[in-house]
Structures are given as C-alpha cells and as structure tokens.
Write an enzyme that holds these catalytic residues in place. Sequence first.
Site, mmCIF file in Angstrom:
data_model
loop_
_atom_site.group_PDB
_atom_site.id
_atom_site.type_symbol
_atom_site.label_atom_id
_atom_site.label_comp_id
_atom_site.label_asym_id
_atom_site.label_seq_id
_atom_site.Cartn_x
_atom_site.Cartn_y
_atom_site.Cartn_z
ATOM 1 N N SER A 140 58.059 -4.137 -4.511
ATOM 2 C CA SER A 140 58.572 -2.853 -4.995
ATOM 3 C C SER A 140 58.535 -2.862 -6.513
ATOM 4 O O SER A 140 58.640 -3.930 -7.143
ATOM 5 C CB SER A 140 60.010 -2.635 -4.510
ATOM 6 O OG SER A 140 60.640 -1.596 -5.234
ATOM 7 N N TYR A 154 68.552 -5.629 -3.277
ATOM 8 C CA TYR A 154 67.196 -5.236 -2.883
ATOM 9 C C TYR A 154 66.195 -5.616 -3.968
ATOM 10 O O TYR A 154 65.156 -6.238 -3.687
ATOM 11 C CB TYR A 154 67.155 -3.728 -2.620
ATOM 12 C CG TYR A 154 65.785 -3.200 -2.289
ATOM 13 C CD1 TYR A 154 65.289 -3.269 -0.985
ATOM 14 C CD2 TYR A 154 64.971 -2.634 -3.266
ATOM 15 C CE1 TYR A 154 64.023 -2.790 -0.674
ATOM 16 C CE2 TYR A 154 63.714 -2.154 -2.964
ATOM 17 C CZ TYR A 154 63.239 -2.232 -1.674
ATOM 18 O OH TYR A 154 61.979 -1.752 -1.377
#
Length: 250
Positions: A140, A154
């Site tokens: 990401s 995350y």
Amino acid sequence: MRKTIIITGASSGLGAEMARQFAAKGYDLGLCARRTERLESLRDEIQAADSQAKVILKELDVNDHDAVFRVFNEYRTEFGRIDRVIVNAGMGKGGPLGTGLFKYNKMTAETNFVAALAQCEAALEIFREQNSGHLVTIASISALRGMPRAMTTYAATKAALLNLTEGIRADLMRSRLPIPVSCILPGFIRSEINEKVKNTPFMCDTVPGVRSMVNAIEKEKKVAFVPGWPWRLVAFLMKRLPLKVVMKMG
C-alpha cells in the site's frame, strides 16, 4: 509466458477484480479465500464470459499457516506448475494504539504480515524447486510513512511487507535464481476495505485502478506505485514531507 496464477484473498475487492482481468487475458487461475460461496460466484462470472477459462477454487484462511503450504502444493499438483503467486489477502481493522482495540490491531498485524510471510515461504519453496516463478506482494502507499488512527497498524504491516519483499529479492539476486519479485503499492483504489471512506482525494474506481496493478504485475516491475498518476508523485512527496503533513492522509 506465465500461464498459471494463484491469487489469495480473491473473493472480493482488488483480488476479485484482478481475477477477472487476468482471466480475460487468458491466464489459468487458482483462487483462494475464506468465503467460498463468493469464489463460486466469481468463477461462474468468469466462465460465463469465457467457457474455456480454467479456474480452480480452494477455501483458505491465510492465518492457518499449515493450510497455506498445503493449498499451494495442491495447486501445483493440479496445474502441473505455478507461474505466479499474488500475495493479496489482507485486512484493515484496527484503531489508535492504547484505546482498547488491541484485538483488531493484532488481527491486522497477523493477517497482513505473518500470514503474508507464510504465503511467500510456500510460494518460494515451489519456485525454488521449479527454478522459475514470479512472486508478487500487494502492499500500500501507506507503507511509506507512519499513519495515524485506524491506519497505524495497517501502515506498519505494509511497510514490513515492502521490506520483506525487497529482502526476498535481494536473497534471490544473491543466489542468482531466475525468480522475479514485485511489490505493488496501490494508492486509493475503491474496494470493500475502504467502501465507507468518503471525500478521499485521488480515489480511483476499482476497474481502472486494478488495471494499473495488472499492467505493473505483467511487466514484473520490482516496485510499482499504482495508478502511476498521481501516486508516483505522491510517493516522492510522502518520503520527504513533514509528518504533520503526511498524517492528514490517514
């Protein structure tokens, strides 16, 4: 030409759309996830578009590490070989540390990193024996810096995955093995994990966003920020801007 692709976490979101797009390009697919009923619907959709499409489904919870090795080896037996593994399964639950949400932060850490490690191990055992294959991890853009609130854990897991992927690449280069390794860092692409997020700048629709991911994977790029615009520029800035500016993205 690489022919057979395994995609984990393929029952929804970016994984499901990658499956559609790779199937349209003629790849044989091994799709696995916890929710087999959704995999069955996806397989039916793919085969309705192309009755010759080869899609093999398997139930897999990536946090069951023994099952990861078993399922990958079953795919190798059934297909004869595996040409590419896309480590896609992940989750985004969590919250600010110290607010009573350790359970969810732990789940995210275990799924996004420890389970990804198991998938990389299982894939590379097969690739080393074959002396071929392409390992792909889906990280990401948040991997580049620390993020606030629900993004903290995350982002940390995606940073760990990015570094793990680079370490694997370095090891394979050192061993002179013909096994390319790619890390894909999507920007904001609409999927189930962010479907409730509103007013996010540069949010890209699922189909074009995943198309950019598929193109980068097929080119076997070492690291790819996708879609290229604006995320290559955003990535450049994220590494250099003060934290108080970067944190506004979380």
